[in-house]
Design a protein around this motif. Structure first.
Motif, PDB file in Angstrom:
ATOM      1  N   VAL A  13      54.232  38.751  50.686  1.00 61.21           N
ATOM      2  CA  VAL A  13      52.773  38.736  50.559  1.00 61.21           C
ATOM      3  C   VAL A  13      52.146  38.029  51.755  1.00 61.21           C
ATOM      4  CG1 VAL A  13      50.806  38.069  49.128  1.00 61.21           C
ATOM      5  CG2 VAL A  13      52.973  38.674  48.040  1.00 61.21           C
ATOM      6  N   ILE A  24      44.919  41.515  51.393  1.00 58.21           N
ATOM      7  CA  ILE A  24      46.202  40.954  50.964  1.00 58.21           C
ATOM      8  C   ILE A  24      47.213  42.096  50.969  1.00 58.21           C
ATOM      9  CG2 ILE A  24      47.449  39.723  49.145  1.00 58.21           C
ATOM     10  CD1 ILE A  24      44.530  38.915  48.123  1.00 58.21           C
ATOM     11  N   PHE A  26      51.031  43.587  50.307  1.00 58.81           N
ATOM     12  CA  PHE A  26      52.280  43.382  49.575  1.00 58.81           C
ATOM     13  C   PHE A  26      53.294  44.411  50.052  1.00 58.81           C
ATOM     14  CE2 PHE A  26      55.245  44.649  46.276  1.00 58.81           C
ATOM     15  CZ  PHE A  26      55.797  43.434  45.914  1.00 58.81           C
ATOM     16  N   PHE A  50      45.429  44.973  48.966  1.00 61.93           N
ATOM     17  CA  PHE A  50      44.325  44.501  48.136  1.00 61.93           C
ATOM     18  C   PHE A  50      43.193  44.066  49.067  1.00 61.93           C
ATOM     19  CE2 PHE A  50      48.010  43.301  45.386  1.00 61.93           C
ATOM     20  CZ  PHE A  50      47.708  44.127  44.317  1.00 61.93           C
ATOM     21  N   CYS A  76      51.808  34.860  42.479  1.00 60.92           N
ATOM     22  CA  CYS A  76      50.744  35.446  41.660  1.00 60.92           C
ATOM     23  C   CYS A  76      50.341  36.820  42.187  1.00 60.92           C
ATOM     24  CB  CYS A  76      49.537  34.514  41.618  1.00 60.92           C
ATOM     25  SG  CYS A  76      49.827  32.993  40.683  1.00 60.92           S
ATOM     26  N   GLU A  77      50.317  36.968  43.508  1.00 66.02           N
ATOM     27  CA  GLU A  77      49.982  38.279  44.086  1.00 66.02           C
ATOM     28  C   GLU A  77      51.061  39.309  43.740  1.00 66.02           C
ATOM     29  OE1 GLU A  77      47.248  39.353  45.398  1.00 66.02           O
ATOM     30  OE2 GLU A  77      46.304  37.380  45.215  1.00 66.02           O
ATOM     31  N   GLU A  78      52.307  38.881  43.724  1.00 67.32           N
ATOM     32  CA  GLU A  78      53.384  39.787  43.302  1.00 67.32           C
ATOM     33  C   GLU A  78      53.211  40.160  41.832  1.00 67.32           C
ATOM     34  OE1 GLU A  78      57.432  39.378  44.882  1.00 67.32           O
ATOM     35  OE2 GLU A  78      56.773  37.481  45.778  1.00 67.32           O
ATOM     36  N   ILE A  80      50.322  40.281  40.214  1.00 71.92           N
ATOM     37  CA  ILE A  80      49.171  41.196  40.128  1.00 71.92           C
ATOM     38  C   ILE A  80      49.600  42.605  40.521  1.00 71.92           C
ATOM     39  CG2 ILE A  80      46.915  41.747  41.146  1.00 71.92           C
ATOM     40  CD1 ILE A  80      46.484  38.651  41.346  1.00 71.92           C
ATOM     41  N   TYR A  81      50.437  42.707  41.540  1.00 78.86           N
ATOM     42  CA  TYR A  81      50.962  44.017  41.932  1.00 78.86           C
ATOM     43  C   TYR A  81      51.779  44.617  40.780  1.00 78.86           C
ATOM     44  CZ  TYR A  81      53.719  47.550  44.394  1.00 78.86           C
ATOM     45  OH  TYR A  81      54.324  48.727  44.775  1.00 78.86           O
ATOM     46  N   GLU A  93      38.720  42.844  41.256  1.00 80.42           N
ATOM     47  CA  GLU A  93      39.272  41.978  42.308  1.00 80.42           C
ATOM     48  C   GLU A  93      39.219  40.494  41.969  1.00 80.42           C
ATOM     49  OE1 GLU A  93      36.001  41.204  45.683  1.00 80.42           O
ATOM     50  OE2 GLU A  93      36.416  43.349  45.422  1.00 80.42           O
ATOM     51  N   HIS A  96      42.406  38.138  41.444  1.00 80.64           N
ATOM     52  CA  HIS A  96      43.115  37.422  42.507  1.00 80.64           C
ATOM     53  C   HIS A  96      42.734  35.941  42.529  1.00 80.64           C
ATOM     54  CE1 HIS A  96      44.786  41.053  44.351  1.00 80.64           C
ATOM     55  NE2 HIS A  96      43.633  41.622  44.048  1.00 80.64           N
ATOM     56  N   THR A 100      45.297  33.597  39.466  1.00 82.54           N
ATOM     57  CA  THR A 100      46.030  32.677  40.348  1.00 82.54           C
ATOM     58  C   THR A 100      45.650  31.235  40.058  1.00 82.54           C
ATOM     59  OG1 THR A 100      46.109  34.369  42.072  1.00 82.54           O
ATOM     60  CG2 THR A 100      46.525  32.103  42.749  1.00 82.54           C
TER      61      THR A 100
END
Length: 277
Positions: A13, A24, A26, A50, A76-78, A80-81, A93, A96, A100
């Protein structure tokens, strides 16, 4: 298309700048060995991009970066993906920032042996079962990544964030459904002197009915019930109780609950009364 690296959260990320907008990225290994200012090409195994289009969200995300561990943000981004892949739909959005921030705070509390009880866990699981299953997978992913056990109550909170992100950030209604459902069930139990098993099919049916009933009331739509007079006469106690619950709903959501909704509610109360007495 190429991006300039602003911050590497983890190997998968990266926060980048593209044409004055923060994005962002991924993708497996895209952050490995990257530093601020390095270029990332579109062909470099990018699986998801993102974009924070809203200026306030972008500003809040920048603030989040300043006080949150990069590894936690990356994780957290992983997550969300993972959520988007499971749902196969785009999310608001704000997730995010909201999810997080929640997870980062949760991890700090759990590391200090502080756990917040979730009074609406069962209602949340019943109302938003699909989101709850995904939230459970997210919790297991966090546990594996951070080595910290995530209690069931936290899965309920993650569920609410997922549901909210699917519904344009309307968290207030999401929480209201859970709160009102819990209030109504407890009111019925107290007045009929019964206990409703939170794992039963009857409970699931009733909670689902309450959820959609509230949505209809808020939207001003009506489902006509031609048996109102029959229900009034046959299920006198349940109808009277349904009228009282209608008043509770009216006070909470500031909308009129008509007799059609009252009569359907009475039918569900009668079923609970007969199966749980």
């Amino acid at each position: 298309m190429s991006f300039r690296t602003k911050k590497v959260f983890n190997n998968n990320v990266v926060l980048v700048d593209y044409d004055g907008k923060e994005k962002i990225l991924f993708g497996k290994g895209i952050g490995f060995g990257k530093k601020h200012g390095d270029k990332i090409d579109a062909k470099d195994n990018i699986e998801k991009i993102f974009t924070l289009d809203n200026d306030e969200n972008s500003k809040n995300f920048e603030n989040l970066i300043n006080y949150t561990d990069s590894n936690v943000i990356g994780m957290c981004e992983e997550a969300i993906y993972m959520i988007q892949q499971e749902l196969d739909e785009e999310l608001d959005e704000k997730i995010h920032i909201s999810l997080t921030d929640h997870i980062a705070f949760t991890l700090k509390r759990l590391q200090s042996n502080e756990e917040i009880q979730n009074p609406f866990l069962v209602e949340t699981e019943t109302l938003y079962n699909k989101e709850f299953k995904i939230a459970t997978k997210v919790a297991r992913f966090i546990e594996k990544t951070m080595g910290i056990e995530i209690p069931d109550g936290e899965i309920g909170f993650i569920t609410l964030h997922i549901h909210t992100a699917r519904n344009s950030g309307k968290l207030s209604n999401t929480i209201k459904y859970a709160f009102l459902s819990n209030t109504v069930i407890e009111y019925i139990e107290d007045n009929l002197d019964i206990y409703v098993d939170r794992q039963s099919l009857d409970y699931a049916r009733f909670i689902t009915h309450i959820r959609f009933s509230i949505e209809r009331i808020l939207e001003g739509t009506t489902v006509k019930n031609d048996l109102i007079e029959v229900i009034k006469d046959t299920f006198k106690e349940s109808f009277k109780l349904a009228e009282s619950i209608g008043k509770i709903l009216e006070d909470e959501i500031d909308k009129t609950v008509d007799e059609n909704e009252i009569s359907y509610l009475a039918m569900h109360i009668e079923r609970l009364k007969n199966t749980n007495s």
